[in-house]
Design a protein around this motif. Structure first.
Motif, PDB file in Angstrom:
ATOM      1  N   GLY A   1       0.825  -1.203   0.000  1.00 45.41           N
ATOM      2  CA  GLY A   1       0.000   0.000   0.000  1.00 45.41           C
ATOM      3  C   GLY A   1       0.856   1.249   0.000  1.00 45.41           C
ATOM      4  O   GLY A   1       1.904   1.312  -0.639  1.00 45.41           O
TER       5      GLY A   1
ATOM      6  N   PHE B   1       2.750   2.443   2.121  1.00 48.59           N
ATOM      7  CA  PHE B   1       4.094   2.362   2.714  1.00 48.59           C
ATOM      8  C   PHE B   1       5.164   2.166   1.648  1.00 48.59           C
ATOM      9  O   PHE B   1       6.221   2.756   1.714  1.00 48.59           O
ATOM     10  CB  PHE B   1       4.155   1.245   3.757  1.00 48.59           C
ATOM     11  CG  PHE B   1       3.479   1.638   5.027  1.00 48.59           C
ATOM     12  CD1 PHE B   1       4.121   2.458   5.934  1.00 48.59           C
ATOM     13  CD2 PHE B   1       2.192   1.240   5.299  1.00 48.59           C
ATOM     14  CE1 PHE B   1       3.503   2.856   7.100  1.00 48.59           C
ATOM     15  CE2 PHE B   1       1.555   1.632   6.451  1.00 48.59           C
ATOM     16  CZ  PHE B   1       2.203   2.441   7.361  1.00 48.59           C
TER      17      PHE B   1
ATOM     18  N   LYS C   1       9.269   2.118   8.873  1.00 50.20           N
ATOM     19  CA  LYS C   1       8.424   3.180   9.416  1.00 50.20           C
ATOM     20  C   LYS C   1       7.045   2.625   9.742  1.00 50.20           C
ATOM     21  O   LYS C   1       6.373   3.069  10.660  1.00 50.20           O
ATOM     22  CB  LYS C   1       8.273   4.314   8.401  1.00 50.20           C
ATOM     23  CG  LYS C   1       9.535   5.099   8.156  1.00 50.20           C
ATOM     24  CD  LYS C   1       9.259   6.245   7.176  1.00 50.20           C
ATOM     25  CE  LYS C   1      10.513   6.570   6.377  1.00 50.20           C
ATOM     26  NZ  LYS C   1      10.263   6.578   4.916  1.00 50.20           N
ATOM     27  N   GLY C   2       6.614   1.664   8.947  1.00 48.40           N
ATOM     28  CA  GLY C   2       5.286   1.077   9.152  1.00 48.40           C
ATOM     29  C   GLY C   2       5.254   0.019  10.251  1.00 48.40           C
ATOM     30  O   GLY C   2       4.211  -0.619  10.456  1.00 48.40           O
TER      31      GLY C   2
ATOM     32  N   PRO D   1       4.813   0.066  13.408  1.00 50.81           N
ATOM     33  CA  PRO D   1       3.678   0.092  14.351  1.00 50.81           C
ATOM     34  C   PRO D   1       2.428  -0.612  13.808  1.00 50.81           C
ATOM     35  O   PRO D   1       1.616  -1.096  14.597  1.00 50.81           O
ATOM     36  CB  PRO D   1       3.422   1.591  14.544  1.00 50.81           C
ATOM     37  CG  PRO D   1       4.718   2.249  14.235  1.00 50.81           C
ATOM     38  CD  PRO D   1       5.346   1.410  13.156  1.00 50.81           C
ATOM     39  N   MET D   2       2.276  -0.663  12.494  1.00 51.68           N
ATOM     40  CA  MET D   2       1.121  -1.355  11.918  1.00 51.68           C
ATOM     41  C   MET D   2       1.117  -2.830  12.330  1.00 51.68           C
ATOM     42  O   MET D   2       0.065  -3.443  12.501  1.00 51.68           O
ATOM     43  CB  MET D   2       1.160  -1.292  10.383  1.00 51.68           C
ATOM     44  CG  MET D   2       1.139   0.095   9.797  1.00 51.68           C
ATOM     45  SD  MET D   2      -0.419   0.938  10.078  1.00 51.68           S
ATOM     46  CE  MET D   2      -1.487   0.020   8.950  1.00 51.68           C
TER      47      MET D   2
ATOM     48  N   THR E   1      -1.538  -1.140  15.881  1.00 54.92           N
ATOM     49  CA  THR E   1      -2.054   0.204  16.109  1.00 54.92           C
ATOM     50  C   THR E   1      -3.498   0.269  15.619  1.00 54.92           C
ATOM     51  O   THR E   1      -3.999  -0.648  14.970  1.00 54.92           O
ATOM     52  CB  THR E   1      -1.173   1.222  15.349  1.00 54.92           C
ATOM     53  OG1 THR E   1      -1.591   2.532  15.698  1.00 54.92           O
ATOM     54  CG2 THR E   1      -1.267   1.030  13.858  1.00 54.92           C
ATOM     55  N   ARG E   2      -4.173   1.343  15.897  1.00 52.64           N
ATOM     56  CA  ARG E   2      -5.513   1.634  15.375  1.00 52.64           C
ATOM     57  C   ARG E   2      -6.499   0.503  15.675  1.00 52.64           C
ATOM     58  O   ARG E   2      -7.291   0.107  14.823  1.00 52.64           O
ATOM     59  CB  ARG E   2      -5.468   1.860  13.870  1.00 52.64           C
ATOM     60  CG  ARG E   2      -4.342   2.777  13.437  1.00 52.64           C
ATOM     61  CD  ARG E   2      -4.348   2.981  11.956  1.00 52.64           C
ATOM     62  NE  ARG E   2      -5.379   3.916  11.551  1.00 52.64           N
ATOM     63  CZ  ARG E   2      -5.894   3.958  10.337  1.00 52.64           C
ATOM     64  NH1 ARG E   2      -5.533   3.085   9.433  1.00 52.64           N
ATOM     65  NH2 ARG E   2      -6.805   4.848  10.038  1.00 52.64           N
TER      66      ARG E   2
END
Lengths: 714, 714
Positions: free
Chosen positions: A611, A613, A640-641, A643-644, A648-649
């Motif tokens: 996606g 990222f 960087k991604g 945390p996905m 998260t979220r």
């Protein structure tokens, strides 16, 4: 390899100088002048038919006229005359040639031709050549200058020591050497390789690695001559705990163009080199200042137990700066604990501070025990790995305090690093005392902290257990075999992944509508259908993918539509069939794993999230192959991604463990192929919730056709 | 303000030293020794009841005994005696006090109490105080040393010039001064403000800004004493084109703690300061080395027309490094064009390179016209803004070449920056020639390129037209009014946005089920329903949001459910009603706009993309208010998620123009509120396809209750 042992090259007992000049200020005159002034104990043979003698030494018409053995020949004649001279040298059984001449690859095709020819003759006759375009080499241990570099004319003599330095650029290499000598850094050898017709920077590093007097190696490199050799050197350096510091230039597009026209070397991409350096513990620096700063701290020979600093200063501002840079450089500066804190509080004035940074106040200039007691307490403190002292103390008292630091540094094992800020007039003598005794000292807090960061990083790297010799994770029933196809389409790639215990959806390949009913018997609807063709790698673009097929009728319809669309897309495509495969029920994080090959260094493994990222943020991790589980985890963590994956979220945590295992399996498999696998792409690979594993939804392999590789046995 | 004019402070004609000591090596003895040695032309009055005379000067029992006016009093007595002395000074009508004493805020509460008391008396009596904890000040122009800093004892004299330097830290400030003087940089004033009881670094910068001899200002700051004052200084500096260079420490958590215990100042957050610095053209540096490097290049007084460099070197390696750092620092190094290229090709040897970087080869040492002709060609080249020369040339010829560079630098307007790499022995004299003539010269390519980057950035900043005085975009029918509520919920916030011509969905607030039928008459289904309550700001958490309401029945049901859920969520919540609003048909990119207030600097505007960009990547842009359209565009461009707005992944380009306009409107509105608006949140705001504008889907404002603000008139 014959090149490996440069000992004879740098320790000649007889040196001939072909093209020697009686003008001792010229390029062809200086080498002789330098040798004579250095009181070289061996024999010097000037060779030049124009003279009978130079500076009282008999001058020979040809190298063939020289009586006895010649260990090393220095050549300063023009490129056009070189071939003839080479042949004479070979006849004379010369093994080592240092070539000052220019006019080779750096001037274009004609020069390149001569260079290649000379290199070929040298190789065939086991002659080591350094150069062309070298300004010279220096055996510092024995004080043998071989060349015309300006630094070799220094009247101050050379300080010998444990640093080996090699540089493609003469100007840069000898600038580093000269400026480092001003700080009393001692060297074993200084070598300028120039165009690297024969001996390269890496060959020289190999020699220095095995040289017992050399403990630290610095190198300036424009293009890496041989990636795999560099990796081997780095591994050996780690075994020997000899730090490698490399200044690599040619990182920008224009810089690379400039590099091409300079020493005619091809600078590799910055990113690739940085990945290799980080992974194999090579210290990289940005400029000559940082090179010298790092040589200085590592030349002291003390490693750190960890990254915990204790910082002492007599200026609040410097204390703050040390704290700021600690944070920036990932070092730890924690408040002092327990006994150490109590002791130091009792040592320093009440208006000082026993926090860390410790403020010993200006009082420490007069009452010098304040500093020395504090340092000794920290030397015994188990929570301190590195001691940093910052002062602005000048004059006689400042010099005295530096002498006391030297005494403690000699006694204690912990690295002690000093900043003395101020003018030469006020503080120069104190710094000189530290320099002369090998205690690393810098003028500014930034320089100090950056050097400390490199020391700490390297120490941590040495302390880490290496897992690179562990057992491969590849199942033993994968055996070597011949293979014929260049491209492994999705079906074949997934078969391999399955063999590697990397989960793929249950699937089958059908070749006609008639086969469908029988073949899908064991599959659970809904299904996905995808074209299988070596000639159609972008399946979606070709209309070669159908999803959500609910029953056999749907499967038949999908088959027909896919075949038709594919033929429309590329009429001459060779079609192997259609893959029918169970669709994934669970959701997860879509990622990818890829293999890229670098002509210099070999295979790299790459991973990232799908996606935005990858598409917008270009968020990828790269490692050289092979990696272990720790390496795989570090790849995932630096995304960087990341945390996905941690959930998260409101999402659950993903099965990071399974993804890391997959990276290691792929790495091990690719490693076994010895470079015969050119490309690999697993995209997407879905990482499910923790404990549920991963599913590879697509795959592609590209082999180097004419070589053999490990294949699935059945 | 009385503090503004420090002229009298730094140009005293009579100086009293209270607590003067006959021990001239002590803190209270050194200031007198320094004054006497500097041949101070005014009167010196030592004050100390213990002596009749010191060094041949009459010593007074009290300041009150001194005959005639005293322009400046230096005080080195202990904190406890200060109050009494202050009163005597006031009786004597002293206007300027320089306080060396320590033992104030930096030691804790008791010291802070005395400090506050003295500061209060000083303020009431219009007395300027520098200190406490100052090591002194130096009027370099007239050679008046006022203090005991070690640098003031230098026997080399001081070089005056156009640099004003102010530092909270004495050690750091005078280190910068001393080390800069070694490079022949000239100063107007050097000031150490210490604890800043009265005069701050910023007050001093204000004075230096208006001083005609000061053209460049350097400052070391731990905590910014007054954010708005700093911004005013930066604006004025831009008007006058006087560069400000600030070394700001206390950026790390531990650094801030250390700062608290140092000069008792509160370091602001690094990010906020960096935003301010970038926006208002303040150059920030990381350490004293970089400070001196930048002072040197700016002190020359030449600005650049742009960021295009021409680089000359005699070493291929240096050329590559210049190219590498150009790319890294955002500078442009393009191949030479047209006539300049032809001319330079004709000037340099054939084996050189007229590419950019230009390789003039070592031949340029002997044939010096090669370098000078090349520089002169570049000076006339319209495509070159800055000329960089790198050499390793040493000896007498190297020195000669530096003299020729000085001559050209005097003639030509373009900045000429030099790197001379090498030891002091070989190249030191050449550097000295350049230093003495004010030509910026550095030892390494990195230092050169970083200084050039600062020069180029500042030049670009000066060349940009400032739009900050443009007309506000706020519609004129927004008039000032009193308001009572602290929190503006979504309905009221959207009313305001509507007045600002920021698009919001059509909506209405209903207070009972009965109102629904009548109120929704003008709205188009489907609708969204949201609770309106000052006490419920997280509406979704409270179950206070329903989407996709298709008809009046649905709206009634939603109303009841929302009211019930909200009461369950918070039983004592004051409920104003339920907002019913048309739902957005179009899709777009979800973003947010927010306002954050900083106690130091005032309001900042923040924007970013929603979803993972803010939650995972913390991807935001921040600017101080007000911003213009260019500022808004730069905010959008610096977002990592920027490509999402440009239409990546098959999406259309978003209406960036409309979003930028919205940022400016919000900025203008908030700016007019003079800090009475504490918080603002427009989240989400959907950016539609190009030409379709934006829609703000939610909003919240928080006011500072007791003050007045601009309100919607109807």
């Amino acid at each position: 390899m014959y090149t490996k042992n440069l000992k004879e090259f740098f320790h000649p007992e007889s040196i001939a100088i072909i093209g020697a000049s009686e003008d001792l200020t010229s390029i062809s005159g200086k080498p002789m002048k330098n040798l004579m002034r250095s009181n070289f104990k061996g024999k010097i043979y000037p060779v030049n038919p124009r003279y009978d003698e130079i500076e009282g030494l008999k001058c020979y018409d040809s190298i063939l006229d020289v009586p006895g053995k010649v260990d090393l020949v220095l050549i300063a004649v023009s490129a056009s005359r070189l071939l003839a001279i080479m042949n004479e040298c070979i006849e004379k059984d010369v093994r080592n040639i240092l070539l000052f001449s220019s006019g080779f690859a750096e001037i274009g095709e004609s020069g390149k031709k001569i260079q290649d020819e000379v290199a070929k003759i040298a190789l065939e006759n086991n002659v080591r050549i350094i150069g062309p375009n070298s300004v010279g080499c220096l055996n510092v241990k024995e004080g043998i200058p071989m060349g015309f570099a300006t630094s070799l004319e220094s009247t101050n003599g050379f300080k010998s020591g444990n640093i080996g330095l090699v540089s493609q650029s003469g100007a840069l290499g000898f600038s580093v050497f000269g400026m480092a000598q001003e700080r009393d850094l001692g060297f074993s050898y200084v070598v300028n390789t120039g165009n690297e017709m024969g001996i390269t920077t890496l060959d020289t590093m190999e020699f220095m690695l095995e040289d017992e007097d050399t403990k630290v190696i610095g190198a300036y490199i424009e293009g890496v001559p041989n990636g795999r050799q560099l990796i081997d050197i780095a591994k050996r350096a780690r075994e020997l705990k000899k730090p490698l510091i490399i200044l690599k230039s040619g990182n920008s597009v224009i810089g690379r163009e400039a590099a091409l026209s300079h020493t005619a070397s091809l600078a590799g991409s910055k990113e690739t080199f940085q990945v290799i350096a980080k992974q194999y513990g090579i210290i990289t620096v940005k400029d000559i200042d940082e090179m010298i700063d790092v040589l200085q701290i590592l030349s002291r020979g003390k490693l750190a137990g960890g990254i915990k600093l204790a910082a002492i200063s007599n200026s609040g501002a410097a204390g703050i700066a040390m704290a700021d840079f600690s944070e920036e450089f990932g070092l730890i500066l924690e408040p002092l604990q327990g006994e150490s804190k109590v002791k130091i509080e009792a040592t320093i004035p009440s208006y000082g501070s026993a926090l860390n940074p410790i403020d010993i106040t200006a009082q420490a200039l007069k009452e010098q025990h304040i500093l020395t007691d504090t340092v000794e307490t920290l030397a015994k403190d188990n929570n301190t790995d590195i001691i940093i002292i910052q002062t602005t103390f000048g004059g006689i008292l400042g010099e005295e305090i530096c002498r006391k630091i030297v005494e403690i540094d000699k006694r204690e094992k912990k690295p002690i690093i000093v900043t003395v800020t101020g003018t030469e007039e006020l503080t120069g003598k104190g710094r000189k005392v530290l320099h002369q005794n090998g205690v690393p000292v810098y003028k500014t807090t930034y320089d100090t902290m950056l050097a400390v960061k490199h020391l700490a990083d390297l120490s941590v790297f040495y302390n880490k257990k290496s897992n690179l010799s562990r057992q491969s994770s590849i199942p033993s029933h994968l055996v070597k075999a011949e293979y014929k196809t260049r491209i492994w389409t999705e079906d074949k790639s997934k078969e391999l992944l399955n063999q590697l215990n990397i989960n793929v959806p249950k699937n089958t390949v059908v070749r006609s509508v008639g086969e469908i009913e029988r073949y899908v018997e064991n599959l659970k609807f809904p299904l996905a259908a995808k074209i299988i063709s070596e000639d159609i790698l972008h399946k979606t673009d070709a209309g070669g993918v159908k999803l959500g097929i609910q029953n056999i009728e749907g499967a038949k319809q999908a088959f027909n539509e896919i075949i038709e669309a594919s033929k429309n897309y590329k009429s001459d495509a060779r079609i192997q069939g259609v893959l029918l495969e169970e669709m994934l029920n669970d959701s997860g994080v879509e990622m990818f794993i890829g293999i890229k090959n670098d002509p210099q260094f070999g295979s790299f493994i790459v991973c990232g999230l799908g996606g935005i990222f990858i598409e917008v943020l270009k968020d990828i991790s790269v490692r050289h192959i092979p990696i272990d589980k720790e390496g795989a985890n570090s790849m995932i963590e630096e995304l960087k991604g990341h945390p996905m994956l941690l959930g998260t979220r409101g999402q659950e945590r993903s099965d990071i463990e399974a993804f890391a295992d997959t990276l290691v399996k792929i790495s091990d498999f690719v490693h076994q192929q010895n470079g015969t696998l050119k490309e690999m792409d697993i995209n997407p690979i879905v990482v499910l919730s923790e404990g549920e594993g991963i599913v590879a939804l697509d795959g592609l392999l590209v082999w180097d056709v004419l070589e053999s590789a490990y294949l699935v046995s059945n």
